[in-house]
Enzyme design. Structure first.
Site, PDB file in Angstrom:
ATOM      1  N   PRO A 121       0.819  -1.218   0.000  1.00  0.00           N
ATOM      2  CA  PRO A 121       0.000   0.000   0.000  1.00  0.00           C
ATOM      3  C   PRO A 121       0.850   1.265   0.000  1.00  0.00           C
ATOM      4  CG  PRO A 121      -0.974  -1.604   1.441  1.00  0.00           C
ATOM      5  CD  PRO A 121       0.330  -2.207   0.966  1.00  0.00           C
ATOM      6  N   CYS A 122       0.409   2.249  -0.791  1.00  0.00           N
ATOM      7  CA  CYS A 122       1.292   3.352  -1.154  1.00  0.00           C
ATOM      8  C   CYS A 122       0.805   4.720  -0.705  1.00  0.00           C
ATOM      9  CB  CYS A 122       1.450   3.378  -2.675  1.00  0.00           C
ATOM     10  SG  CYS A 122      -0.139   3.474  -3.540  1.00  0.00           S
ATOM     11  N   GLN A 123      -0.280   4.783   0.086  1.00  0.00           N
ATOM     12  CA  GLN A 123      -0.878   6.088   0.370  1.00  0.00           C
ATOM     13  C   GLN A 123       0.096   7.057   1.027  1.00  0.00           C
ATOM     14  OE1 GLN A 123      -2.233   3.179   0.766  1.00  0.00           O
ATOM     15  NE2 GLN A 123      -4.376   3.160   0.181  1.00  0.00           N
ATOM     16  N   PHE A 125       3.184   7.421   0.459  1.00  0.00           N
ATOM     17  CA  PHE A 125       4.193   7.914  -0.480  1.00  0.00           C
ATOM     18  C   PHE A 125       3.602   8.783  -1.579  1.00  0.00           C
ATOM     19  CE2 PHE A 125       5.584   3.596   0.841  1.00  0.00           C
ATOM     20  CZ  PHE A 125       6.692   3.960   1.581  1.00  0.00           C
ATOM     21  N   ASN A 160       5.101   0.435  -7.073  1.00  0.00           N
ATOM     22  CA  ASN A 160       4.579   1.433  -6.152  1.00  0.00           C
ATOM     23  C   ASN A 160       4.384   2.748  -6.895  1.00  0.00           C
ATOM     24  OD1 ASN A 160       4.093   2.833  -3.502  1.00  0.00           O
ATOM     25  ND2 ASN A 160       4.877   0.883  -2.737  1.00  0.00           N
TER      26      ASN A 160
END
Length: 435
Positions: A121-123, A125, A160
């Site tokens: 999960p990338c929120q 970044f 990502n």
């Protein structure tokens, strides 16, 4: 006597031939590369890898709705299937749960898996969010590395957002190092040569700009000797040609969506949602599909895709969307002065340009407006922009209320979080080429 000898020789040759065929089949089976997908979401990355010829062992996804979609298509489906070990339940779980409860089984896989893939999960970044270095979701990449350390696959693939390779703050502070550098150093310490690059999805046939951070690693080599992206342009042209797509012209939003436009279509009651009062177009196969549409309709058997439920906007929202389509530049976020004029409080809202790829598809349905109709896109239209084939079926609710959003994964969120399958297929082919 000579006849008997002749028959014995023929039988011997026949048995050697049969044995050779059997050994050849076994070797082919062994030669098929295997992968594990961590943080798999609804299965976009897995689908692409399978279409590139990889065999999926299993996938780990924590949200029930996303895992149900993955299971429906890639576990119980009839087009692509995981091998799936008997020791692992076919249910949603966190990667931490996998490590804690199935460590011995993972250890038994050590050295036998060709690839561990995943998109943590990338929120934390993302440039579209608050870019918080303390976001706990940032640390999920550490769980990815833990599984890598246990299983020790030959190759790694990590996807990502572009912000994964961007510093959180200025030089001198503790969070001034891009997280990509931290991950690279950790993997190198485990014996992997690491290479990464920012890749635009639109350059690989996806009708969406969507720049992504792509890391590929190989066990047992130094980073200085590993360059899987060396012949990327040459491979890109060959890949797009194999898909019937042009390497010189990006697939546009209209190429992907024109057969789903409402204008001139009969509307019927939506049937794949528990909520009543919604409509969808009475879908018909288009007589002149674009090359991209042909690709996504393969395997659909002429049937309508699911998830084509149309939004139910108020007159006020429709009027606002009409103003945006009339007055705002296409393909970019609505300018700040016009947001103020239209009383728009959203950080991002983009009217599509029909003649270029879409802006990045997100988990929020109202981040993008259709290029010719005053409405948001359907789940299927977003899935088309993400390159999901029309036979791929999405499970669960369409949307959830804001207070439940952190704990659920409705269809719009599943699509927005996914790795575009077409990009995943290209990456799978790229790694197979390196092998």
């Amino acid at each position: 006597m000579s006849l008997l000898i002749y028959l014995l020789v023929c039988c011997k040759i026949t048995w050697f031939y049969i044995l050779g065929l059997a050994l050849n089949m076994i070797n082919k089976r062994k030669a098929k590369q295997t992968f594990i997908d961590l943080f798999s979401g609804c299965g976009g990355l897995s689908l692409g890898l399978m279409r590139a010829g990889w065999e999926g062992l299993f996938a780990i996804e924590k949200t029930e709705s996303a895992f149900n979609t993955l299971r429906h298509n890639l576990v119980a489906g009839n087009k692509h299937r995981y091998a799936w070990p008997q020791w692992l339940p076919q249910k949603n779980m966190e990667v931490g749960e996998l490590i804690a409860n199935y460590g011995a089984q993972l250890s038994a896989l050590r050295g036998t898996v060709d690839l561990i893939a995943g998109g943590p999960p990338c929120q934390g970044f993302s440039h579209a969010g608050k870019r918080n270095p303390d976001d706990p979701r940032n640390k999920l990449a550490e769980q990815y590395i833990q599984v890598v350390e246990i299983v020790q696959p030959k190759y790694l693939l990590l996807e990502n957002v572009r912000g994964f390779n961007t510093k959180f703050s200025k030089e001198g502070s503790e969070d001034s190092v891009p997280y990509s550098k931290v991950v690279k150093e950790r993997l190198e310490a485990l014996g992997y040569g690491v290479a990464f690059r920012i890749i635009k999805s639109s350059e690989w046939g996806v009708p969406q700009h969507r720049p992504r951070f792509i890391l590929i690693a190989k066990f047992g080599v130094a980073s200085s000797d590993f360059e899987p992206f060396a012949e990327l342009d040459q491979f890109r042209k060959a890949f797009l040609k194999s898909k019937g797509l042009s390497a010189d012209r990006a697939v546009t939003a209209r190429d992907a969506l024109f057969d789903l436009e409402v204008a001139g279509k009969k509307l019927v009651a939506n049937t794949d949602s528990d909520q009543k009062g919604f409509f969808e177009i009475d879908f018909e196969e288009h007589s002149q599909p674009s090359s991209y549409l042909k690709l996504l309709r393969e395997g659909a058997g002429g049937l309508a895709p699911d998830s084509i439920r149309l939004p139910r906007h108020s007159k006020e929202v429709i009027d606002r969307f009409k103003l945006i389509l009339d007055r705002c530049p296409r393909g970019i976020n609505v300018p700040r002065d016009l947001k103020l004029e239209f009383s728009i409080k959203k950080q991002a809202i983009t009217p599509l340009c029909p003649n270029s790829p879409s802006a990045t598809v997100t988990t929020l349905p109202d981040d993008i407006i259709h290029y010719s109709e005053p409405r948001i896109l359907t789940v299927r239209e977003n899935a088309r922009l993400q390159s999901f084939p029309d036979w791929f079926s999405f499970q669960g609710a369409y949307t959830t209320g804001s207070k439940h959003r952190k704990f659920s994964c409705p269809r719009y969120t599943q699509v927005g979080n996914a790795v575009p399958p077409l990009l995943a297929e290209a990456l799978g082919g790229l790694i197979k080429r390196a092998i």
